[in-house]
Design a protein around this motif. Structure first.
Motif, PDB file in Angstrom:
ATOM      1  N   MET A   1       0.846  -1.196   0.000  1.00  0.00           N
ATOM      2  CA  MET A   1       0.000   0.000   0.000  1.00  0.00           C
ATOM      3  C   MET A   1       0.878   1.242   0.000  1.00  0.00           C
ATOM      4  O   MET A   1       1.794   1.371   0.819  1.00  0.00           O
ATOM      5  N   ALA A   2       0.615   2.151  -0.927  1.00  0.00           N
ATOM      6  CA  ALA A   2       1.467   3.325  -1.112  1.00  0.00           C
ATOM      7  C   ALA A   2       1.405   4.259   0.095  1.00  0.00           C
ATOM      8  O   ALA A   2       0.357   4.406   0.728  1.00  0.00           O
ATOM      9  N   LYS A   3       2.534   4.879   0.387  1.00  0.00           N
ATOM     10  CA  LYS A   3       2.594   5.869   1.448  1.00  0.00           C
ATOM     11  C   LYS A   3       1.935   7.155   0.987  1.00  0.00           C
ATOM     12  O   LYS A   3       2.085   7.580  -0.159  1.00  0.00           O
ATOM     13  N   VAL A   4       1.194   7.796   1.884  1.00  0.00           N
ATOM     14  CA  VAL A   4       0.485   9.027   1.548  1.00  0.00           C
ATOM     15  C   VAL A   4       1.462  10.198   1.562  1.00  0.00           C
ATOM     16  O   VAL A   4       2.165  10.430   2.549  1.00  0.00           O
ATOM     17  N   ALA A   5       1.499  10.953   0.468  1.00  0.00           N
ATOM     18  CA  ALA A   5       2.336  12.154   0.415  1.00  0.00           C
ATOM     19  C   ALA A   5       1.761  13.223   1.330  1.00  0.00           C
ATOM     20  O   ALA A   5       0.540  13.311   1.521  1.00  0.00           O
ATOM     21  N   ASP A   6       2.614  14.045   1.910  1.00  0.00           N
ATOM     22  CA  ASP A   6       2.141  15.043   2.869  1.00  0.00           C
ATOM     23  C   ASP A   6       1.497  16.244   2.193  1.00  0.00           C
ATOM     24  O   ASP A   6       0.602  16.865   2.765  1.00  0.00           O
ATOM     25  N   ILE A   7       1.913  16.580   0.994  1.00  0.00           N
ATOM     26  CA  ILE A   7       1.374  17.743   0.299  1.00  0.00           C
ATOM     27  C   ILE A   7       0.369  17.272  -0.751  1.00  0.00           C
ATOM     28  O   ILE A   7       0.710  16.466  -1.626  1.00  0.00           O
ATOM     29  N   PRO A   8      -0.884  17.738  -0.705  1.00  0.00           N
ATOM     30  CA  PRO A   8      -1.844  17.364  -1.753  1.00  0.00           C
ATOM     31  C   PRO A   8      -1.329  17.815  -3.123  1.00  0.00           C
ATOM     32  O   PRO A   8      -0.892  18.949  -3.288  1.00  0.00           O
ATOM     33  N   ALA A   9      -1.391  16.916  -4.086  1.00  0.00           N
ATOM     34  CA  ALA A   9      -0.845  17.227  -5.407  1.00  0.00           C
ATOM     35  C   ALA A   9      -1.759  18.125  -6.219  1.00  0.00           C
ATOM     36  O   ALA A   9      -1.296  18.820  -7.133  1.00  0.00           O
ATOM     37  N   ARG A  34      -2.792  23.015   0.462  1.00  0.00           N
ATOM     38  CA  ARG A  34      -1.806  22.674  -0.565  1.00  0.00           C
ATOM     39  C   ARG A  34      -0.454  23.329  -0.279  1.00  0.00           C
ATOM     40  O   ARG A  34       0.587  22.819  -0.680  1.00  0.00           O
ATOM     41  N   GLN A  35      -0.501  24.442   0.427  1.00  0.00           N
ATOM     42  CA  GLN A  35       0.748  25.149   0.738  1.00  0.00           C
ATOM     43  C   GLN A  35       1.498  24.496   1.898  1.00  0.00           C
ATOM     44  O   GLN A  35       2.722  24.305   1.829  1.00  0.00           O
ATOM     45  N   ILE A  36       0.774  24.140   2.971  1.00  0.00           N
ATOM     46  CA  ILE A  36       1.451  23.685   4.193  1.00  0.00           C
ATOM     47  C   ILE A  36       1.438  22.168   4.371  1.00  0.00           C
ATOM     48  O   ILE A  36       2.250  21.632   5.143  1.00  0.00           O
ATOM     49  N   GLY A  37       0.521  21.453   3.723  1.00  0.00           N
ATOM     50  CA  GLY A  37       0.489  19.996   3.827  1.00  0.00           C
ATOM     51  C   GLY A  37      -0.397  19.505   4.962  1.00  0.00           C
ATOM     52  O   GLY A  37      -0.813  20.264   5.849  1.00  0.00           O
TER      53      GLY A  37
END
Length: 550
Positions: A1-9, A34-37
């Motif tokens: 299962m993929a790790k969730v990125a902290d910043i929305p793409a 989107r700026q701060i994550g």
């Protein structure tokens, strides 16, 4: 299962998160996330001051010049002020309501740890106590579950609602037995549930493939004996049964209940929950304890039961993210309850973070086919109002006596302790056949479905800033100015609302229907442009694709 990125793409990813974590996304919230994550956004939310309904009530009374007297319907106004957020309408230069995540979690908790003044005159007369109870849920939303369960248990509003207040020890001569109401509900609804669970929330089965009960009648009796001797703080022992504060502003309504030893069942041994690793031998609490000591031992007994993590975790997932989480999802959230990573059990901040940041919540590729939940009617309303920056001129709403009849729900106004809907409700037809829960559809009655549609229609077509027919000072009015600028470009308008309302998940057929409808409407006047926007809003917020949050 993929790790969730902290910043929305993308804006779409940010909007999906905010639909789960707030009372509705706004363009400003999307840009900030989107700026701060995610991690920084959650940390910021946890750090914001707790928006207090009780404070709003007191400020409203001061402005109205009524002293300590407050109106019952102001408690709904207080709820919406906190849910919509932004500057406080009574003290805009001093108070700003930014704690969206905390208030959203508090609302979820209010549908688990239910109290209601819908059918209780004793609670209908105490708006101070009712708002303080909700504030308690908000304050404890990122604290420890052990603190939460004690605060709920000892709150005088809960004491009245589930008749623990002025419960008394056995008296065989007068045929008196301890009241079992709170004992049943704290076990069945607030902590461990009816059947024993695996760590992933699936039921433990016996040799005959039947679920194993979590407790029995002896356990209920044991807890009922624990919950004796409690009454309002400040009551004298000789007035134990007659003590009630008719003054809603009395300090006792916002103070934990106190124990009167003369009425506590200290002489009896009490059977509590028995489970692997239980600290009490056989789950039995020895006789001779005090009211406070017995309560602490009993709540510890509940708190350490292995069911609590999966039972409460699953319900928080249902309220925020999806009605049918996979066992693996429940298991990961339960693991966060059992250990926040620093050896602490019951850390609700860790639990909420696990709910929202789980790959199943964030990554569409990790989601089962039946992922999603039906939006509660009241959350459809807050979503509309937040996205369109709705405000009333006075800061109040004239909604208390009409909302339940139009939406089927209002905060802390359920008809019973079982909430407006059961977390296990399965409508007839395909959901039942597939064993899928759709809790919110318990509100979808023949009467309530058209009532929802008509109510939202009025909020869109009648209650808007600049309505030439005028609106009342207590009417929430949406602001259409920003989006009227896109009225001559229906494709752009639909794209904006696709992000804000459907998290970018609008189907191509739905988009085509909307385009054809809006292009078929005139846009040659300011009024016509506004009507295009209103039509788009009306069709979207009543569409099946929007009502099911994915």
């Amino acid at each position: 299962m993929a790790k969730v990125a902290d910043i929305p793409a993308t804006d779409v990813e940010a909007a999906r998160f905010l639909a789960q974590a707030t009372f509705g996304p706004t363009l400003e919230d999307i840009a900030k996330l989107r700026q701060i994550g995610y991690a920084a956004w959650i940390n910021e939310q946890v750090g914001y001051p707790v928006s207090s309904q009780l404070t709003f009530m007191k400020n409203a009374a001061a402005r109205a010049g009524t002293g300590s007297d407050v109106r019952r319907d102001w408690r709904l106004d207080a709820w919406f002020v906190n849910a919509i957020g932004g500057k406080d309408p009574i003290k805009p230069t001093q108070i700003v309501h930014n704690d969206q995540l905390r208030q959203r979690v508090a609302f979820a908790l209010s549908e688990i740890f239910v109290v209601s003044d819908a059918t209780s005159d004793l609670l209908g007369n105490t708006p101070h106590g009712m708002t303080h109870y909700y504030d308690t849920l908000a304050r404890d939303s990122f604290g420890n579950f052990r603190t939460l369960i004690e605060d709920v248990t000892l709150h005088p509003v809960m004491g009245i609602y589930l008749s623990m207040m002025q419960n008394q020890k056995p008296d065989p001569v007068n045929n008196i037995r301890p009241d079992e109401n709170y004992a049943r509900e704290v076990l069945q609804l607030f902590s461990v549930g009816l059947v024993r669970l695996n760590p992933d929330g699936t039921p433990i089965l016996d040799a005959n493939r039947q679920p194993v009960p979590t407790y029995n009648q002896d356990t209920v009796k044991g807890f009922a004996h624990v919950f004796t001797g409690w009454t309002f703080d400040g009551c004298q022992a000789e007035g134990y049964f007659d003590c009630y504060y008719y003054d809603s502003s009395a300090p006792a309504w916002v103070t934990p209940m106190e124990n009167q030893a003369a009425y506590h069942a200290s002489a009896q041994e009490k059977q509590l929950l028995e489970y692997t690793g239980v600290s009490l031998p056989g789950g039995k609490l020895a006789a001779g304890g005090s009211g406070h000591g017995d309560l602490a031992a009993a709540l510890d007994n509940i708190f350490n039961h292995p069911n609590v993590g999966p039972f409460i975790g699953r319900q928080l997932i249902q309220r925020l993210v999806t009605s049918n989480p996979s066992p693996a999802y429940v298991g990961r959230v339960a693991a966060a309850f059992n250990d926040n990573g620093q050896g602490v059990r019951g850390d609700l901040r860790a639990v909420v973070t696990a709910v929202l940041m789980d790959p199943e919540a964030r990554d569409p590729a990790s989601q089962p086919e039946n992922f999603g939940k039906v939006r509660e009617p009241i959350l459809r309303l807050t979503h509309l109002w937040r996205t369109l920056n709705a405000k009333s001129k006075s800061g109040f709403l004239d909604e208390f006596w009409t909302m339940e009849g139009n939406l089927g729900q209002a905060p802390m106004y359920a008809s019973s302790v079982f909430n407006f809907f059961s977390p296990n409700y399965r409508p007839m037809g395909e959901p039942s056949q597939l064993n899928l829960a759709a809790p919110e559809l318990q509100l979808a009655t023949d009467y309530m479905l058209p009532a929802n549609e008509g109510y939202l229609m009025r909020k869109i077509f009648d209650s808007y800033v600049g309505n030439p027919a005028g609106i009342g000072n207590d009417e929430m009015a949406i602001n259409l100015t920003r989006d009227v600028a896109l009225a001559t470009n229906p494709a752009a308008l639909i794209d904006r609302y696709n992000v804000l309302f459907l998290s970018g998940q609008m189907s191509a057929p739905m988009r085509q229907v909307l385009l054809e409808r809006l292009n078929g409407m005139p846009a040659n006047t300011t009024a016509a442009k506004r009507e295009r926007v209103q039509e788009a809003l009306y069709l979207i917020v009543n569409s099946p694709e929007y009502i099911v949050q994915k």
